[in-house]
Design a protein around this motif. Structure first.
Motif, PDB file in Angstrom:
ATOM      1  N   MET A   1      -5.192  -9.715 -25.293  1.00 45.32           N
ATOM      2  CA  MET A   1      -4.998  -8.282 -25.289  1.00 45.32           C
ATOM      3  C   MET A   1      -6.360  -7.623 -25.447  1.00 45.32           C
ATOM      4  N   THR A   2      -6.787  -6.966 -24.417  1.00 43.03           N
ATOM      5  CA  THR A   2      -8.102  -6.353 -24.464  1.00 43.03           C
ATOM      6  C   THR A   2      -8.053  -4.917 -24.981  1.00 43.03           C
ATOM      7  N   GLU A   3      -6.986  -4.216 -24.699  1.00 45.33           N
ATOM      8  CA  GLU A   3      -6.878  -2.826 -25.127  1.00 45.33           C
ATOM      9  C   GLU A   3      -5.962  -2.725 -26.340  1.00 45.33           C
ATOM     10  N   ASN A   4      -6.341  -1.894 -27.273  1.00 47.33           N
ATOM     11  CA  ASN A   4      -5.512  -1.658 -28.454  1.00 47.33           C
ATOM     12  C   ASN A   4      -4.213  -0.989 -28.006  1.00 47.33           C
ATOM     13  N   PRO A   5      -3.058  -1.614 -28.268  1.00 49.72           N
ATOM     14  CA  PRO A   5      -1.804  -1.006 -27.845  1.00 49.72           C
ATOM     15  C   PRO A   5      -1.503   0.311 -28.562  1.00 49.72           C
ATOM     16  N   LEU A   6      -2.225   0.580 -29.625  1.00 47.62           N
ATOM     17  CA  LEU A   6      -2.046   1.831 -30.368  1.00 47.62           C
ATOM     18  C   LEU A   6      -3.156   2.838 -30.091  1.00 47.62           C
ATOM     19  N   LEU A  45       9.543 -12.127 -36.539  1.00 48.55           N
ATOM     20  CA  LEU A  45      10.171 -10.805 -36.517  1.00 48.55           C
ATOM     21  C   LEU A  45       9.915 -10.100 -35.192  1.00 48.55           C
ATOM     22  N   ASP A  46       8.722 -10.246 -34.644  1.00 48.99           N
ATOM     23  CA  ASP A  46       8.447  -9.655 -33.334  1.00 48.99           C
ATOM     24  C   ASP A  46       9.283 -10.330 -32.255  1.00 48.99           C
ATOM     25  N   ALA A  47       9.443 -11.653 -32.332  1.00 46.78           N
ATOM     26  CA  ALA A  47      10.299 -12.352 -31.357  1.00 46.78           C
ATOM     27  C   ALA A  47      11.723 -11.819 -31.441  1.00 46.78           C
ATOM     28  N   ALA A  48      12.216 -11.612 -32.645  1.00 43.59           N
ATOM     29  CA  ALA A  48      13.570 -11.107 -32.842  1.00 43.59           C
ATOM     30  C   ALA A  48      13.732  -9.695 -32.293  1.00 43.59           C
ATOM     31  N   ASN A  49      12.633  -8.943 -32.285  1.00 46.57           N
ATOM     32  CA  ASN A  49      12.680  -7.558 -31.809  1.00 46.57           C
ATOM     33  C   ASN A  49      12.239  -7.400 -30.360  1.00 46.57           C
ATOM     34  N   GLY A  50      11.982  -8.522 -29.673  1.00 49.29           N
ATOM     35  CA  GLY A  50      11.634  -8.465 -28.259  1.00 49.29           C
ATOM     36  C   GLY A  50      10.222  -8.018 -27.956  1.00 49.29           C
ATOM     37  N   ALA A  51       9.313  -8.147 -28.920  1.00 52.67           N
ATOM     38  CA  ALA A  51       7.934  -7.685 -28.760  1.00 52.67           C
ATOM     39  C   ALA A  51       7.033  -8.827 -28.280  1.00 52.67           C
ATOM     40  N   VAL A  52       6.966  -9.011 -26.968  1.00 52.05           N
ATOM     41  CA  VAL A  52       6.211 -10.124 -26.379  1.00 52.05           C
ATOM     42  C   VAL A  52       4.747 -10.084 -26.803  1.00 52.05           C
ATOM     43  N   ASN A  53       4.107  -8.941 -26.668  1.00 55.40           N
ATOM     44  CA  ASN A  53       2.679  -8.855 -27.014  1.00 55.40           C
ATOM     45  C   ASN A  53       2.444  -9.121 -28.495  1.00 55.40           C
ATOM     46  N   GLY A  54       3.364  -8.693 -29.336  1.00 60.41           N
ATOM     47  CA  GLY A  54       3.254  -8.963 -30.767  1.00 60.41           C
ATOM     48  C   GLY A  54       3.348 -10.447 -31.058  1.00 60.41           C
ATOM     49  N   VAL A  55       4.295 -11.132 -30.415  1.00 60.86           N
ATOM     50  CA  VAL A  55       4.432 -12.580 -30.600  1.00 60.86           C
ATOM     51  C   VAL A  55       3.157 -13.284 -30.179  1.00 60.86           C
ATOM     52  N   THR A  90      11.920 -14.151 -25.528  1.00 65.81           N
ATOM     53  CA  THR A  90      10.729 -13.358 -25.875  1.00 65.81           C
ATOM     54  C   THR A  90       9.567 -14.277 -26.230  1.00 65.81           C
ATOM     55  N   ALA A  91       9.830 -15.254 -27.087  1.00 64.20           N
ATOM     56  CA  ALA A  91       8.777 -16.188 -27.506  1.00 64.20           C
ATOM     57  C   ALA A  91       8.247 -16.988 -26.331  1.00 64.20           C
ATOM     58  N   SER A  92       9.134 -17.418 -25.450  1.00 62.60           N
ATOM     59  CA  SER A  92       8.709 -18.202 -24.293  1.00 62.60           C
ATOM     60  C   SER A  92       7.738 -17.422 -23.418  1.00 62.60           C
ATOM     61  N   GLU A  93       8.049 -16.174 -23.171  1.00 60.60           N
ATOM     62  CA  GLU A  93       7.156 -15.331 -22.372  1.00 60.60           C
ATOM     63  C   GLU A  93       5.812 -15.159 -23.066  1.00 60.60           C
TER      64      GLU A  93
END
Length: 99
Positions: A1-6, A45-55, A90-93
């Protein structure tokens, strides 16, 4: 991840971003639970919430903190047990380029 998502929050509401950063620093402070487990917990928790980039980001941080690939996968197994198969997709991706 090169750009800050926030980045938009940094630009538009620096006070909110500071609050988020302070909370993150508090959550991941050294001591108590070893850091690699904190990252694995957050990754789950990110996997459970569908947050690919977070995982992806948190798995990388966990491994930099000493977690093994096997520990990452064990965390995903536990996540699947509690939250179901969607967390595995989510985790697989997220993990396809890391593991």
């Amino acid at each position: 991840m090169t750009e800050n998502p926030l980045q938009v929050i940094v630009d538009q509401d620096p006070q909110l971003f500071t609050l988020l950063e302070n909370t993150r620093e508090l959550a991941f402070v050294e001591g108590g639970i070893p850091l690699k487990y904190k990252f694995l917990l957050a990754m789950s928790l990110d996997a459970a919430n569908g947050a690919v980039n977070g995982v992806k980001f948190l798995a990388s941080q966990a491994m930099q903190a000493g977690a093994t690939k096997e520990e990452v996968m064990q965390a995903i197994r536990i996540t699947q047990y509690i939250f179901g198969v969607g967390s595995v997709y989510t985790a697989s991706e997220a993990l396809k380029d890391i593991l």
